[in-house]
Structure formats: C-alpha cells, structure tokens
Design a protein around this motif. Structure first.
Motif, PDB file in Angstrom:
ATOM      1  N   ASN A 171     -14.383 -10.484 -19.808  1.00  0.00           N
ATOM      2  CA  ASN A 171     -13.315 -10.430 -18.465  1.00  0.00           C
ATOM      3  C   ASN A 171     -12.966 -11.947 -18.031  1.00  0.00           C
TER       4      ASN A 171
ATOM      5  N   ARG B  50      -9.231  -5.108 -16.528  1.00  0.00           N
ATOM      6  CA  ARG B  50      -9.684  -6.573 -16.898  1.00  0.00           C
ATOM      7  C   ARG B  50      -8.952  -7.467 -15.613  1.00  0.00           C
ATOM      8  N   GLU B  51      -7.799  -7.634 -15.476  1.00  0.00           N
ATOM      9  CA  GLU B  51      -7.423  -8.614 -14.836  1.00  0.00           C
ATOM     10  C   GLU B  51      -7.263  -8.505 -13.150  1.00  0.00           C
TER      11      GLU B  51
ATOM     12  N   THR C 264     -19.816 -12.466 -14.215  1.00  0.00           N
ATOM     13  CA  THR C 264     -19.124 -11.755 -15.067  1.00  0.00           C
ATOM     14  C   THR C 264     -19.532 -12.014 -16.363  1.00  0.00           C
TER      15      THR C 264
ATOM     16  N   ARG D 223      -9.848 -13.449 -19.357  1.00  0.00           N
ATOM     17  CA  ARG D 223      -8.486 -12.873 -18.900  1.00  0.00           C
ATOM     18  C   ARG D 223      -8.089 -13.345 -17.486  1.00  0.00           C
TER      19      ARG D 223
ATOM     20  N   THR E  50     -13.334 -10.112 -10.523  1.00  0.00           N
ATOM     21  CA  THR E  50     -12.918  -9.031 -11.311  1.00  0.00           C
ATOM     22  C   THR E  50     -13.574  -7.687 -10.770  1.00  0.00           C
TER      23      THR E  50
ATOM     24  N   GLY F 176     -15.024  -6.132 -20.781  1.00  0.00           N
ATOM     25  CA  GLY F 176     -13.601  -5.785 -20.538  1.00  0.00           C
ATOM     26  C   GLY F 176     -12.990  -4.347 -21.269  1.00  0.00           C
TER      27      GLY F 176
ATOM     28  N   THR G 190     -17.964  -1.119 -17.870  1.00  0.00           N
ATOM     29  CA  THR G 190     -16.761  -1.704 -18.389  1.00  0.00           C
ATOM     30  C   THR G 190     -15.585  -1.119 -17.260  1.00  0.00           C
ATOM     31  N   ASN G 191     -14.366  -1.990 -17.469  1.00  0.00           N
ATOM     32  CA  ASN G 191     -13.624  -2.187 -16.660  1.00  0.00           C
ATOM     33  C   ASN G 191     -12.169  -2.593 -16.826  1.00  0.00           C
TER      34      ASN G 191
ATOM     35  N   ASP H  73     -15.564  -5.819 -12.916  1.00  0.00           N
ATOM     36  CA  ASP H  73     -16.947  -5.889 -13.115  1.00  0.00           C
ATOM     37  C   ASP H  73     -17.849  -6.504 -12.191  1.00  0.00           C
TER      38      ASP H  73
END
Length: 490
Positions: free
Chosen positions: A181, A79-80, A177, A184, A160, A239, A76-77, A162
C-alpha cells in the motif's frame, strides 16, 4: 479445524469471508457503501460508511458457528484512496479522496511539464498521475482549512484504507500500513523501502504524518472485541491487486494474473530484483511466497466492472450486472459500436487524466444489446492492449493468464479476453482471489502453511483463443484508432 477471516474492502463494497485451512469459503458476507461524486471528476468515500460496512460484514461472519475456529484476520483493500485522520481518535477529518478522483489533474500536468517524472519513476516505480495518494494528500493540506497546522502539531495521520481499517478494528492508535500500500502513495522509495524525504518535500508532506510501514505478513495488532465482537490478530495487510496475485499462487518469476474488478489490473510477479521498466507499466511492490516484499510490474486500468455499473446506474439499460452476458450474446457483434472507457481518464498505457469516455459508431440500428456488448469488448480490449505491450516492449511471453474478480464469472467476457489476447484464460472455480490472498497472508502468519505455493489451489476452467492472429491484430488496431479520438493529448 483452524481457519482465517479475510476482509476485502473494495471500491464499492466490503466482502468478509471465513475460509477453512483448505481455503474453502465457508461463510460469506457483503455490504455496499455509498460513492459520493461532489462535482465532475471528483469521487469521495465517507470513512464512517466504509467502516460501517466492515463492521456489518465482520459481525455477520463471526456470528456464524462455522467461523468459531478462526485464528487470524487478513485485510486487503483498494489502494490509493486516502483519508486525513485525527491521530488521537482515529476519526476521519474529511471525506476520503478515492483512487478514481481526478481533482489533482492540473497540478499533475504541471509537475510533468516541470520534468519531475524521471525522479518519481526512479524512486517509486510510478508515474505522476492523480491516481496516487500523494497528490491527494497535497490537495487536502492546501484546501482543508487548518489541516496543515494540525498536522504540524502532530495531530494528523494520512491513512490509506488498510490503515483506516486496522486502526478502527484495533483501536490501538498505532498507525500502520504495509509496503504494497505504501508503494502506491507516490511518496515511497521502493528500493530503500521507506518514505522518501525528497518526494515528501516536493508534495509538502512530513514523513512523520504517514503510517509505519511493515512487510505484508506482519502483526498489525489484535482486534478489540468491544468494537467487533472478536479478539483476533491481524497478521497481514496487502493492496488488493497484490493480494490477488498472491491469491492466485503467482509467486514464481513471470507468473501473471488479471483481475476484473471496478478497474482491471494486470500484474506480473518479478521476485527479488527490480525489473526493467516497461513503457506504460508501473513497477510496484508485491508479496513473495512467504509474505515478504517482492517486485511486480503492473498495468492498471480504471474502468473495468465500472463500465457495467455505468450501464446499470448511469444509463439504466440493465437492472443487474448478471444480465450483460445474455444480452451481449444476443447479437453477433457490437454492430460497429465502440465504448471508449475514459470516464475517469485513462490509466495504462496512456496515463491521460484528461481523456473522456465516448460511444462511437452509433447508427439507427444500434440497440442496447450492441452497447452492452461494446462495454464488454472495451474491458477485454483494454487488457489485450496491455498484454500486447508486455509482449512487444517487455519481452514477456504471455501464453496464459489466471483471472479473478467479479466480472471474471462472465463466460462471454472470458472468451472475448482469450480471443483478443491470443492467450489461454484460466479461471479458478472461486474467483475471489483478492480475499483469498489476504487469507493466505494471515495463514502464513498463523503458521497454517510455510509458503504460499504450498496452499491448496482451486480447479481451473480454460478458455482457448479462437480468433486468428490477423483478425486479432485488425481488431486491436481499430480499438487503438477509436481510443485515440478521446485522448486529451491526441
């Protein structure tokens, strides 16, 4: 006993956990990485520093004998945040532009004035704002010499966090991805579930320069043991805010969670049907009980725990975030001080990239305790304003909120949140729901559970509201009046 490794790549650091089949955290590692502020309004990450934190924490976890039974990894990460990467090597070609960055604010204002917002809202569920990845990609293609030419030759992919991590850990050169994610980026049609050619053309991005999009629970490849010391399948990416929703078990329609991270994020699970838009809220993609795609409403605030970081790193009035509870509790109230949180503009419900932070109501009697209390109140008041909007505009009954994130460990803040929202706050014993959600996804993929609502749930601590409705409304009105003084469009 089988278990899962969860990697949570946040804005200021990376957490890596090993969780057993009961989702108890057995091994934990954490590493911060640098934030770069090249000029006012700009926030960047260096890919090599972020990935070094991933490598360091993952190596620490897999070296622990307790983690020997890991069967999969979930990621998980933030996001933008987006990077321009060399497709053949995985190397980032420039610093990544972070979600907090405001360099594209003038263009966003122009695009809104041109009337593009309705199409963006219809296709993506988002608003035109520097927050989202697409405007950052547009800037990179214009400002980095030779980048567009390289992209047109098929040499560049925009990733992104991820995607960056998956590619780094697998070395497979298969850029992927997940839908949460992708949703976004400002480029993704959340109904058609693909990158939209009209939006891509608007921002000058070829869809071929973007990763392949999979559902959150998918096989994203196997880690390369030469890179990270272990060969495990990555069976989910998601995300961070959608991950927290899943990690809290919020898979039934209307289930609501509130995350206290660098920013604050209120998400409402909406299931298979796209919800009616609520003014100030975003419509985004999330995960359902089996790791497939669902819809959610989201209220996104940029400055949550980041306010406490500013007290520590910017003003130097605390040495550690853990000091804030006792210091704020040493005074009965903020002494009339209001901390307006527009340091990087304001997110929901204002979406004002030009807003600025301010300390209001200072007197000679103001102490650092009052300022610290005002910071905690600012976090809680932002969330209270969103929840009130969800009630009045969205017709949602918000009687209780499940919370997570580092700042949720602060008892005083949680009591403030209950008071200002007029809702019960439910805090799990383990507040790292973001990493927990990634573990749930990977566990679903590995067959440890059939559905997310079958996953063991932690015990909950309850904070009951104490303010009466009249006083709560008065406090919320005063907050709105104070915040209005810092808006660029007020």
């Amino acid at each position: 006993m089988s278990g899962i490794i969860a990697i949570d790549a946040g804005t200021t650091g990376v957490t890596c956990l090993y969780l057993d089949a009961e989702l108890n955290v057995r091994v934990r590692a954490y590493a911060e990485f640098a934030q770069h502020f090249p000029s006012p309004g700009r926030v960047e990450h260096h890919a090599e520093e972020l990935l070094a934190a991933v490598d360091r924490t993952l190596a620490e976890v897999v070296s622990d004998p307790l983690a020997k039974d890991a069967v999969a990894i979930g990621i998980t990460n933030q996001r933008e945040t987006v990077f321009a990467c060399e497709r053949s090597s995985g190397r980032a070609l420039a610093p990544g532009i972070v979600w907090q960055d405001k360099r594209t604010a003038p263009e966003c204002a122009r695009w809104r004035a041109e009337g593009r917002g309705d199409l963006v809202r219809e296709r993506t569920g988002l608003v035109i704002d520097p927050y989202f990845s697409g405007t950052k990609i547009h800037w990179m293609l214009r400002e980095h010499e030779g980048l567009r030419a390289r992209a047109e030759r098929g040499e560049v992919v925009f990733a992104t966090v991820d995607t960056l991590i998956v590619e780094h850990l697998t070395g497979a050169r298969r850029w992927r991805t997940d839908a949460t994610n992708a949703s976004r980026t400002l480029l993704f049609d959340i109904d058609a579930r693909g990158f939209d050619p009209d939006l891509c053309a608007w921002l000058g991005v070829d869809p071929g320069w973007l990763p392949e999009v999979l559902p959150p629970r998918s096989d994203f490849g196997r880690t390369d043991p030469a890179r990270c010391g272990v060969a495990l399948p990555i069976l989910g990416t998601i995300g961070d805010q959608q991950s927290a929703l899943l990690g809290q078990g919020a898979v039934a329609f209307g289930a609501t969670k509130l995350t206290f991270g660098t920013g604050c994020f209120l998400l409402v699970q909406c299931g298979e049907q796209r919800p009616v838009a609520v003014q100030g809220f975003l419509t985004t993609l999330a995960s359902d009980a089996v790791g497939d795609v669902s819809y959610a409403l989201e209220g996104a605030l940029f400055m949550g725990g980041a306010l406490v970081q500013w007290l520590r790193d910017g003003l130097g009035i605390i040495a550690d975030a853990s000091e804030t509870e006792a210091l704020a509790a040493s005074v009965p109230d903020s002494g009339g001080v209001v901390l307006a949180p527009g340091f990087t503009g304001l997110g929901a419900p204002y979406w004002d990239a030009g807003a600025r932070g301010a300390l209001l109501g200072l007197t000679r009697g103001t102490t650092r305790a009052h300022v610290v209390r005002a910071a905690l109140e600012a976090i809680a008041m932002q969330n209270a304003e969103l929840i009130e909007l969800a009630r009045t505009e969205g017709g949602l009954e918000v009687d209780e909120l499940v919370v997570d994130g580092g700042a949720a460990a602060n008892d005083l803040l949680m009591q403030m949140q209950a008071d200002f929202c007029g809702a019960r706050i439910l805090r799990p014993a383990e507040v790292e729901a973001t990493a927990r959600g990634a573990a749930v996804l990977a566990g679903l993929g590995a067959g440890l559970w059939g559905r997310a609502d079958q996953v063991p749930r932690p015990a909950l601590e309850v904070f009951e509201p104490r303010l009466d409705d009249t006083e709560r409304a008065r406090r919320l009105d005063h907050w709105r009046e104070s915040l209005a003084r810092t808006l660029s469009r007020s």
